[in-house]
Design an enzyme around this catalytic site. Structure first.
Site, short mmCIF file in Angstrom:
data_model
loop_
_atom_site.label_atom_id
_atom_site.label_comp_id
_atom_site.label_asym_id
_atom_site.label_seq_id
_atom_site.Cartn_x
_atom_site.Cartn_y
_atom_site.Cartn_z
CG ASP A 13 -44.82 8.17 -48.87
OD1 ASP A 13 -44.33 8.23 -49.05
OD2 ASP A 13 -45.24 7.94 -50.58
CE LYS A 16 -41.74 5.09 -43.39
NZ LYS A 16 -42.48 4.59 -44.33
CE LYS A 18 -51.80 10.59 -36.02
NZ LYS A 18 -53.51 10.82 -36.11
N GLY A 40 -39.69 11.88 -46.63
CA GLY A 40 -40.49 12.98 -46.40
C GLY A 40 -41.12 12.37 -45.34
CG HIS A 41 -40.79 10.78 -42.06
ND1 HIS A 41 -39.97 10.47 -41.33
CD2 HIS A 41 -41.39 9.91 -43.02
CE1 HIS A 41 -40.01 8.71 -41.42
NE2 HIS A 41 -40.44 8.52 -42.83
CB THR A 42 -46.08 15.54 -43.64
OG1 THR A 42 -45.32 15.68 -44.42
CG2 THR A 42 -46.65 16.68 -43.11
CB THR A 128 -36.38 10.43 -54.46
OG1 THR A 128 -35.46 9.67 -53.84
CG2 THR A 128 -37.70 9.87 -54.19
CD GLN A 222 -36.57 5.11 -48.07
OE1 GLN A 222 -36.05 5.29 -47.35
NE2 GLN A 222 -36.67 6.30 -47.81
N GLY A 300 -43.57 15.42 -55.20
CA GLY A 300 -44.82 16.29 -55.91
C GLY A 300 -44.83 15.78 -56.79
NE ARG A 303 -47.31 10.12 -51.79
CZ ARG A 303 -47.46 10.72 -50.65
NH1 ARG A 303 -48.57 10.95 -50.63
NH2 ARG A 303 -46.53 11.56 -49.79
N GLY A 413 -56.65 11.63 -38.67
CA GLY A 413 -56.43 12.75 -39.44
C GLY A 413 -55.28 12.72 -38.96
P1 IMP Z 1 -34.96 5.96 -54.18
O1 IMP Z 1 -34.64 6.37 -53.84
O2 IMP Z 1 -34.82 7.23 -55.11
O3 IMP Z 1 -33.59 5.77 -55.24
O4 IMP Z 1 -35.86 5.68 -55.12
C1 IMP Z 1 -36.27 4.11 -55.37
C2 IMP Z 1 -37.74 4.42 -54.89
O5 IMP Z 1 -38.14 4.59 -54.34
C3 IMP Z 1 -38.82 5.04 -56.26
O6 IMP Z 1 -39.44 4.47 -57.07
C4 IMP Z 1 -39.16 6.16 -54.94
O7 IMP Z 1 -40.18 6.51 -56.10
C5 IMP Z 1 -39.23 5.05 -53.92
N1 IMP Z 1 -39.14 6.01 -52.88
C6 IMP Z 1 -38.06 6.16 -51.90
N2 IMP Z 1 -38.39 7.28 -51.07
C7 IMP Z 1 -39.19 6.82 -50.66
C8 IMP Z 1 -40.65 7.47 -49.56
O8 IMP Z 1 -39.94 7.70 -48.83
N3 IMP Z 1 -41.71 7.04 -50.22
C9 IMP Z 1 -42.12 6.62 -50.66
N4 IMP Z 1 -41.96 5.84 -51.87
C10 IMP Z 1 -40.20 6.35 -51.66
#
Ligand code: IMP
Length: 429
Positions: A13, A16, A18, A40-42, A128, A222, A300, A303, A413
């Site tokens: 998060d 990246k 952007k 999730g890339h916004t 997730t 990630q 959602g 964090r 920003g």
């Molecule tokens: P998983 O990738 O769904 O197996 O989750 C494993 C861990 O990685 C959990 O703590 C998730 O919250 C974290 N995680 C997975 N993808 C992301 C991401 O894109 N951003 C932040 N944390 C992530």
């Protein structure tokens, strides 16, 4: 060789998406190398907000080839929804290609993800729930169904029969209802029909682009400390988000990588469980969460927020051989000051050089914090380093000195324009 890896230098998060958007228009090819729709890339551009989970953010540039690399796990339904949504938002897009070696995520992976989390009880990872871990487990067990097999109707039927019989035995063991073959095969065959035109062998494609000296951008998902080997195990994801993952997940060798841009926030966040040395479980943490709208794009969830951890960032610079840092969300810290940053860790009274591998030790570590002057200014109008107030520049200088790594980009920003590129030489060589 104009190749660039964009890697998350913290726990994901870091914005990246952007940066891939900002730098992607200069690339002929953008390749994502790890993860699935847990990411999730916004991207906010031209008054529109795009949310990507699987498709490389580089797709927004017509003329760019956007590749889902072999290191990924792909949920077909999620990918099609994302593709339809993006096409509705914008008619001119880059070309999408999916590696035939990427693995497919099926509903039984999501069911097993939930069952495994239940089995962990208090030690749950806080995944997730997208079935990412179980999909990678199948890959390692040499049981997974790859994209190339998925879009081959005869092969798919045979593989799904074999795998589903086994998965259903597992599900029944846990007291869950088995999945009927016919319904699953029919539904997924429809997805396969739609995805077939995009699936190709991509390793040679990427290698050739590198050999032709094209600008190739490797898009990480990630972050470093969610890496299966180098992260805060077991509170990690199941792939390799580190820069080295760009080799494993696309089919290039280490010497094909020129620059590594390490993206870090001006503070730290983490989603899910696991040790977090500089976490602020107080009003300041809440202020950062509110000002930064720090809520997960995928789940959602709010964090967890904390001070910038320079011990972790220093380690990250080495793990990824980061050539330049992109410090993002600097604007969010306005009005928070005085600020603190961690420059050292103490374990049982002793200063330790870096993150301990044992999660129990990491959970006990205390941060050595240094106080730095904050600022109240709105930074979003700044377009060059000199426009930034002195305390901001001092904060950035401190990061460079502590990590021994130059800052190449400062993001103030969400918009493309709100980006200060200070070292273009560290981006495309
Ligand atoms: P998983 O990738 O769904 O197996 O989750 C494993 C861990 O990685 C959990 O703590 C998730 O919250 C974290 N995680 C997975 N993808 C992301 C991401 O894109 N951003 C932040 N944390 C992530």
């Amino acid at each position: 060789m104009p190749t660039l890896v964009i890697v998350g230098a913290q726990w994901g998060d870091e914005a990246k998406g952007k940066l891939v958007d900002v730098l992607g228009h200069e690339a002929q090819m953008v390749v994502r190398y790890a993860g699935g729709n847990n990411a999730g890339h916004t991207v906010i551009t031209g008054g529109q907000t795009f949310k990507f989970q699987l498709i490389p953010a580089g797709i927004l540039h017509p003329g760019t080839v956007a590749v889902l690399g072999s290191g990924m796990v792909v949920c077909p339904q999620g990918l099609l929804e994302e593709l339809d949504r993006t096409r509705e938002q914008r008619s001119e897009l880059g070309e999408l290609i999916i590696s035939s070696a990427a693995h497919v995520v099926f509903p039984y992976h999501r069911m097993l993800d939930a069952l495994e989390e239940d089995a962990r009880g208090e030690n749950r990872i806080g995944t997730t729930s997208r079935g990412i871990g179980p999909a990678y487990q199948d890959k390692v067990a040499r049981f997974g169904i790859r994209m190339g097999e998925f879009v081959d109707p005869t092969r798919f039927k045979q593989r799904l029969q074999e795998v589903l019989a086994y998965k259903n035995r597992l599900l029944e063991m846990f007291g869950s209802a088995p999945i009927a073959f016919d319904g699953l095969y029919e539904e997924y065959s429809k997805y396969a029909d739609r995805l077939r035109p995009f699936v190709r062998d991509t390793e040679v494609l990427v290698q050739n682009a590198v050999a032709r000296n094209e600008r190739v951008l490797f898009e990480g998902a990630q972050g470093t400390f969610l890496d299966l080997d180098s992260g805060t195990y077991p509170y990690v994801t199941s792939s390799h988000p580190v820069a080295g993952g760009a080799c494993l997940g696309t089919g290039i060798g280490p010497r094909a990588i020129q620059n590594v841009l390490g993206v870090c926030k001006a503070y730290t966040t983490r989603v899910g469980s696991g040790p977090f040395v500089t976490e602020l479980d107080d009003a300041i943490g809440q202020q950062i969460r509110d000002q930064g709208q720090e809520y997960g794009t995928v789940t959602g969830r709010g964090r967890r927020c904390g001070w910038l951890d320079l011990v972790a960032l220093r380690h990250s610079c080495r793990l990824n051989s980061i050539s330049g840092l992109a410090v993002t969300r600097v604007d969010i810290l306005s009005g928070i000051g005085p600020l603190q940053v961690a420059t050292g860790y103490r374990l049982d009274g002793e200063i330790i050089p870096t993150l301990p591998t044992n999660p129990a030790d990491l959970a006990r570590v205390e941060a050595e914090l240094v106080e730095l002057e904050g600022w109240n200014d709105d930074l979003r109008g700044a377009r060059k380093l000199e426009d930034l107030p002195t305390p901001v520049r001092k904060y950035l200088d401190f990061i460079e000195a502590q990590t021994q790594t130059p800052i190449a980009i400062v993001s103030i920003g969400p918009d493309r324009e709100e980006t200060i590129i200070t070292r273009p030489d560290l981006i495309w060589a």
